[in-house]
Design a protein around this motif. Structure first.
Motif, mmCIF file in Angstrom:
data_model
loop_
_atom_site.group_PDB
_atom_site.id
_atom_site.type_symbol
_atom_site.label_atom_id
_atom_site.label_comp_id
_atom_site.label_asym_id
_atom_site.label_seq_id
_atom_site.Cartn_x
_atom_site.Cartn_y
_atom_site.Cartn_z
ATOM 1 N N ARG A 231 35.605 33.197 25.922
ATOM 2 C CA ARG A 231 34.553 33.971 26.592
ATOM 3 C C ARG A 231 34.749 35.451 26.297
ATOM 4 O O ARG A 231 35.828 36.010 26.503
ATOM 5 C CB ARG A 231 34.582 33.741 28.096
ATOM 6 C CG ARG A 231 33.289 34.185 28.766
ATOM 7 C CD ARG A 231 33.550 34.848 30.084
ATOM 8 N NE ARG A 231 34.334 36.032 29.892
ATOM 9 C CZ ARG A 231 34.051 37.216 30.439
ATOM 10 N NH1 ARG A 231 33.014 37.362 31.192
ATOM 11 N NH2 ARG A 231 34.840 38.260 30.234
ATOM 12 N N LYS B 83 27.504 44.292 27.556
ATOM 13 C CA LYS B 83 28.249 44.469 28.800
ATOM 14 C C LYS B 83 27.424 45.230 29.832
ATOM 15 O O LYS B 83 26.900 46.310 29.534
ATOM 16 C CB LYS B 83 29.547 45.250 28.540
ATOM 17 C CG LYS B 83 30.553 44.564 27.636
ATOM 18 C CD LYS B 83 30.919 43.165 28.074
ATOM 19 C CE LYS B 83 31.534 43.071 29.447
ATOM 20 N NZ LYS B 83 31.794 41.642 29.818
ATOM 21 N N ALA C 274 27.283 39.011 37.474
ATOM 22 C CA ALA C 274 27.091 39.322 38.895
ATOM 23 C C ALA C 274 25.897 40.251 39.119
ATOM 24 O O ALA C 274 25.102 40.051 40.028
ATOM 25 C CB ALA C 274 28.368 39.952 39.441
ATOM 26 N N LYS D 12 27.286 33.821 37.841
ATOM 27 C CA LYS D 12 28.235 34.556 38.683
ATOM 28 C C LYS D 12 27.563 35.029 39.961
ATOM 29 O O LYS D 12 26.394 35.425 39.945
ATOM 30 C CB LYS D 12 28.799 35.738 37.893
ATOM 31 C CG LYS D 12 29.726 35.305 36.761
ATOM 32 C CD LYS D 12 30.410 36.490 36.139
ATOM 33 C CE LYS D 12 31.888 36.265 36.052
ATOM 34 N NZ LYS D 12 32.596 37.517 35.700
ATOM 35 N N ARG E 191 33.443 35.507 41.881
ATOM 36 C CA ARG E 191 34.189 36.543 41.142
ATOM 37 C C ARG E 191 34.539 37.731 42.035
ATOM 38 O O ARG E 191 34.815 38.820 41.560
ATOM 39 C CB ARG E 191 33.397 36.996 39.918
ATOM 40 C CG ARG E 191 31.942 37.246 40.158
ATOM 41 C CD ARG E 191 31.587 38.531 40.871
ATOM 42 N NE ARG E 191 31.748 39.667 39.983
ATOM 43 C CZ ARG E 191 32.110 40.869 40.392
ATOM 44 N NH1 ARG E 191 32.301 41.110 41.680
ATOM 45 N NH2 ARG E 191 32.243 41.875 39.524
HETATM 46 C C1 PEP Z 1 32.401 39.988 32.994
HETATM 47 O O1 PEP Z 1 32.454 38.760 33.162
HETATM 48 O O2 PEP Z 1 33.008 40.591 32.091
HETATM 49 C C2 PEP Z 1 31.642 40.768 33.993
HETATM 50 C C3 PEP Z 1 30.998 41.866 33.670
HETATM 51 O O3 PEP Z 1 31.721 40.201 35.209
HETATM 52 P P1 PEP Z 1 30.798 40.354 36.500
HETATM 53 O O4 PEP Z 1 29.394 40.054 36.080
HETATM 54 O O5 PEP Z 1 31.381 39.349 37.437
HETATM 55 O O6 PEP Z 1 30.970 41.771 36.993
#
Ligand code: PEP
Ligand code: MN
Length: 332
Positions: free
Chosen positions: A120, A125, A179, A201, A231
């Motif tokens: 993963r 991002k 998330a 998430k 998470r």
């Molecule tokens: C990730 O999985 O790298 C991430 C950005 O996580 P989250 O969406 O839980 O903040």
């Protein structure tokens, strides 16, 4: 309300009936499924007469509810699975982001040496600050595809927004909705229509109800390949990045028919607590873990503080096996 209609009627007819009820419609092999808002409690007599089975659901947690389907959905992970009889615990691991060929190749070699199946890494991002690394975009997806071919790993990667949802769906084996995107109904629908396994998430301020409603968005497209991921949620505590909600996990296991995976990396925010949390989650009998690990964590372009070094990851991974075994699970 959920209604199963026999597959002896045509798709067009089922769609007509769904339109009449203002219901969502999708077809399974053995029956048609109509889902209406939970506020509807009576059915037109034609549909009532024809229905194979009707579930009068008390809330809009419908397709994801155990009161509809008591068994946990089996989510395909290549030629194996999680959920179903609950015997497997999946390890999903890799760096927060794909940063370079060298970095992702080193990650693959480490995962492969431990027999881990899913890499993963994000290429789009979702960052809090606009001035930080936002991923390599399609170039990163291409690198991940090369890694799949070279190392035979399944690729899990994230859709940040609608601008690239189709690209992520095209390249990924497993699609992650992060998330911050949990409320994005466009992305949830795209993930649903993809038919691919989805890591959904929990938003860090989302209630469990909101999470399972988000899962219903995906499932109401006919895609039951959904893994819920806890998470960490925002609490009054600031010494750790978030607060891992294990009570919530127990609630999801009782009330929801989807496998649950845990991400201690984002919850803790610091590498030092991740291995202990991973062991605690394993003892809880979860269906999977998502752990961030980087060949050089101190140089990571995102989430540097929480990523385990490869040495730390290997040590943690090996310590999980007896715990998994004690709770009747096999690590995959
Ligand atoms: C990730 O999985 O790298 C991430 C950005 O996580 P989250 O969406 O839980 O903040
Ligand atoms: Mn991350």
């Amino acid at each position: 309300m959920i209604i199963h209609l026999p597959n002896t009627i045509t798709h067009a007819h089922a769609q007509e009936l769904a339109d009449e009820l203002e219901a969502l419609y999708f077809a399974k092999e053995a029956y048609h499924v109509l889902v209406t808002s939970h506020t509807i409690h009576t059915l037109p007599s034609e549909i009532a007469a024809m229905a194979l089975q009707v579930w009068d659901m008390p809330t809009d947690m419908q397709l994801s509810a155990r009161s509809y389907m008591p068994h946990t959905h089996r989510v395909a992970i290549g030629n194996t699975y999680i959920g179903g009889d609950g015997q497997n615990q999946l390890m999903i691991a890799g760096p927060c982001a794909v940063e370079s060929r060298e970095q992702i190749e080193q990650s693959c070699q480490m995962l492969k040496s431990l027999g881990i199946k899913v890499l993963r890494a994000g290429s789009y991002k979702p960052r809090t600050s606009p001035y930080t690394f936002r991923g390599l975009g399609e170039d990163g997806l291409k690198l991940l595809t090369e890694m799949r071919e070279k190392y035979g790993l399944l690729i899990a990667t994230e859709m940040r927004d609608a601008t690239h949802a189709d690209k992520v769906i095209e390249y990924a084996d497993i699609v992650q909705v992060g998330a911050k995107a949990m409320y994005d109904h466009g992305l949830l629908t795209a993930a649903g229509q993809s038919g691919k396994p989805v890591i959904l998430k929990r938003g860090f301020s989302a209630t469990l109800q909101e999470l399972v409603h988000a899962a219903d968005f995906v499932m109401s497209c006919g895609n039951d390949q959904v893994m819920l991921c806890e998470r960490g949620i925002r609490s009054y505590e600031t010494q750790t990045r978030f607060t891992l909600d294990l009570c919530g996990v127990a609630w999801l296991k009782k009330h929801c028919n989807l496998p649950v995976i845990l991400d201690p990396s984002h919850a803790m925010g610091y590498a030092y607590g991740v291995a202990d949390l991973a062991r605690a989650c394993t003892a809880m009998g979860v269906d999977g873990l998502l752990i961030e690990t980087h060949p050089k964590p101190e140089q990571a372009k995102s989430d540097a503080a929480q990523q385990l070094s490869h040495e730390q990851f290997e040590e943690m991974y090996k310590s999980l096996e007896p715990i998994a075994k004690a709770v009747g699970k096999t690590l995959i």
